[in-house]
Enzyme design. Structure first.
Site, PDB file in Angstrom:
ATOM      1  CE1 TYR A 110       3.266  11.640   0.809  1.00  0.00           C
ATOM      2  CE2 TYR A 110       1.115  11.788   1.869  1.00  0.00           C
ATOM      3  CZ  TYR A 110       2.440  12.163   1.803  1.00  0.00           C
ATOM      4  OH  TYR A 110       2.946  13.044   2.720  1.00  0.00           O
TER       5      TYR A 110
ATOM      6  CE  LYS B  94       5.173  10.284   3.616  1.00  0.00           C
ATOM      7  NZ  LYS B  94       6.570  10.589   3.984  1.00  0.00           N
TER       8      LYS B  94
END
Length: 255
Positions: A153, A157
């Protein structure tokens, strides 16, 4: 703004639904896209089938699906596409790297990062024709700090932040500005599921997390939507390549 279309990916809930609502309120026609058709129907009901809201099934990880959605949006809405909010994203399970699933890690990166590549590639072409556009990418403070148990994750990002800066260089000369918003801890169904079912965070631990945010509360989808709407409606193209942390001041702590 009624002659301008804003596209919001992952609009079926959470940030996306709040962003769609906010953009409608300032006058945009909104094309809400999601891979979950049932969630889109719920959005229509929640927003009382607003006359300027249309929904479109779209899988951001599939370039052909994005291309088809672009054609459908342009045909159905008959207005200039000027805003793209790359919001579609997933978290994935909170496992340390030794126990992580490579397949799940790839899925997280595919949705969160590759999906934004696919959408930006398609919809920036529509903006280039009109020589105007605003692209807002929903990143995360995890992409700035990292995230224990959430490397995929965080990597997705962080990649989105750097992609935003790169696209800002490429598209700036076409009067298309690209910015990234990096929210901190926000109260969404996706986070609730992650916390309650995966991390099993206790009430006391939740209080500790909240205590390190100087404003003293969780963020909300409405908080994020307000800033996205500002970035989408900002008239100056000099606000370009900006990466805006939005964490209630968590990065500076609370004394």
């Amino acid at each position: 703004m009624t002659q301008q279309v804003a596209i919001v990916t992952g609009a079926g809930g959470g940030f996306g639904a709040a962003i769609a609502k906010s953009l409608l309120e300032v006058g945009y026609a909104v094309a809400a896209t999601d891979v979950d058709a049932a969630a889109l129907e719920q959005l229509l009901v929640r927003l009382e089938r607003h006359p300027r809201l249309r929904t479109f099934d779209m899988d951001v990880t599939d370039p052909a699906s994005v291309e088809q959605a672009g054609l459908a949006i342009a045909d159905a809405m008959g207005a200039q596409i000027t805003v793209l909010v790359n919001n579609a994203g997933i978290i994935g399970r909170g496992y340390c790297i030794a126990e992580s699933s490579i397949a799940l890690s790839r899925r997280v990166i595919d949705v969160n990062l590759t999906g934004a590549f696919n959408c930006t590639a398609v919809f920036s072409r529509y903006m280039a024709k009109g020589k105007y556009g605003r692209i807002v990418n929903i990143a995360s403070v995890a992409g700035i700090w990292g995230s224990a148990g959430g490397a995929a994750y965080a990597a997705s990002k962080a990649g989105l932040i750097k992609a935003s800066e790169s696209w800002a260089r490429e598209l700036g000369p076409l009067n298309i500005s690209v910015t990234a918003l990096a929210p901190g801890i926000c109260k969404t169904n996706m986070l609730n599921k992650f916390v309650d079912e995966e991390a099993q965070m206790s009430a006391d631990e939740a209080k500790i997390v909240k205590s390190i945010v100087p404003v003293g509360r969780w963020g909300t989808p409405e908080d994020v939507a307000e800033v996205v709407t500002f970035l989408a409606t900002c008239k100056t193209n000099y606000l370009n390549a900006a990466v805006i942390p939005m964490d209630g001041g968590m990065r500076v702590g609370s004394l």
